[in-house]
Scaffold this motif. Structure first.
Motif, PDB file in Angstrom:
ATOM      1  N   LEU A 136      44.476  41.510  31.335  1.00 19.84           N
ATOM      2  CA  LEU A 136      44.323  41.917  32.737  1.00 19.84           C
ATOM      3  C   LEU A 136      43.849  40.711  33.546  1.00 19.84           C
ATOM      4  O   LEU A 136      42.726  40.231  33.364  1.00 19.84           O
ATOM      5  N   TRP A 137      44.726  40.187  34.409  1.00 15.00           N
ATOM      6  CA  TRP A 137      44.379  39.066  35.278  1.00 15.00           C
ATOM      7  C   TRP A 137      43.381  39.545  36.330  1.00 15.00           C
ATOM      8  O   TRP A 137      43.400  40.709  36.752  1.00 15.00           O
ATOM      9  N   SER A 138      42.534  38.649  36.795  1.00 12.74           N
ATOM     10  CA  SER A 138      41.550  39.013  37.814  1.00 12.74           C
ATOM     11  C   SER A 138      42.238  39.493  39.092  1.00 12.74           C
ATOM     12  O   SER A 138      41.739  40.395  39.772  1.00 12.74           O
ATOM     13  N   SER A 139      43.389  38.936  39.415  1.00 10.36           N
ATOM     14  CA  SER A 139      44.121  39.379  40.618  1.00 10.36           C
ATOM     15  C   SER A 139      44.615  40.817  40.458  1.00 10.36           C
ATOM     16  O   SER A 139      44.624  41.583  41.422  1.00 10.36           O
ATOM     17  N   GLU A 140      45.003  41.208  39.248  1.00  9.95           N
ATOM     18  CA  GLU A 140      45.416  42.594  38.994  1.00  9.95           C
ATOM     19  C   GLU A 140      44.214  43.529  39.122  1.00  9.95           C
ATOM     20  O   GLU A 140      44.327  44.613  39.703  1.00  9.95           O
ATOM     21  N   GLN A 141      43.073  43.085  38.607  1.00  2.10           N
ATOM     22  CA  GLN A 141      41.866  43.902  38.703  1.00  2.10           C
ATOM     23  C   GLN A 141      41.470  44.097  40.166  1.00  2.10           C
ATOM     24  O   GLN A 141      41.105  45.202  40.574  1.00  2.10           O
ATOM     25  N   ARG A 142      41.549  43.026  40.965  1.00  4.64           N
ATOM     26  CA  ARG A 142      41.205  43.140  42.402  1.00  4.64           C
ATOM     27  C   ARG A 142      42.106  44.135  43.120  1.00  4.64           C
ATOM     28  O   ARG A 142      41.694  44.774  44.081  1.00  4.64           O
ATOM     29  N   ARG A 143      43.351  44.268  42.660  1.00  2.57           N
ATOM     30  CA  ARG A 143      44.278  45.239  43.264  1.00  2.57           C
ATOM     31  C   ARG A 143      44.058  46.657  42.735  1.00  2.57           C
ATOM     32  O   ARG A 143      44.776  47.572  43.115  1.00  2.57           O
ATOM     33  N   GLY A 144      43.080  46.821  41.839  1.00  2.72           N
ATOM     34  CA  GLY A 144      42.745  48.148  41.340  1.00  2.72           C
ATOM     35  C   GLY A 144      43.314  48.487  39.975  1.00  2.72           C
ATOM     36  O   GLY A 144      43.085  49.590  39.476  1.00  2.72           O
ATOM     37  N   SER A 145      44.042  47.588  39.349  1.00  4.94           N
ATOM     38  CA  SER A 145      44.599  47.861  38.021  1.00  4.94           C
ATOM     39  C   SER A 145      43.497  47.854  36.977  1.00  4.94           C
ATOM     40  O   SER A 145      42.539  47.088  37.066  1.00  4.94           O
TER      41      SER A 145
END
Length: 143
Positions: A17-26
């Protein structure tokens, strides 16, 4: 196939899980990819193992300070495809082994093999430098 014992330098298949994906709510990685175990230490009374992994990607780095290209011979030895591959220093995932995101490869194995010691040491040093520069991001997958 059985799940391997986690140890630094072992390359596993993992839903990173990339940090950018986490920031988008993933909460789940968008694809399974090879990742190198950087840390594997016992934690807690139940024998849990805290594991930190660095992703391997085909995407060339925007900032060369954040990645290390894996030599083609090592990629072949690990059974990776013929494309170019980079180890990322600035993106990590932290989880309890084996977690929900460890994935089997098509052959049923969960690992690709070990990074050579010199490459692992370069990865470790790159991560420490990224952390020192405050350029590293770690996504905690325990929650």
């Amino acid at each position: 196939m059985s799940i391997p014992v986690p140890k630094p330098g072992l390359v596993i298949r993992y839903s990173f899980l990339w940090s950018s994906e986490q920031r988008r709510g993933s909460i789940e990685g968008s694809k399974d990819r090879p990742c190198a175990i950087v840390v594997a230490v016992p934690r807690g009374e139940r024998g849990q193992i805290r594991t930190i992994v660095a992703p391997i990607t085909h995407s060339p780095p925007i900032d060369p300070e954040t990645s290390l290209e894996i030599p083609a011979k090592i990629c072949r030895d690990l059974g990776l495809d013929d494309g170019r591959h980079w180890l990322r220093f600035d993106e990590l995932n932290d989880f309890l082994w084996p977690g929900y995101d460890l994935r089997p490869k098509p052959d049923g194995r969960y690992d690709y093999g070990m990074l050579p010691k010199t490459l692992f040491e370069a990865l470790r040093k790159g991560i420490m430098e990224a952390q020192r520069r405050k350029a590293g991001r770690t996504v905690n997958r325990e929650d």
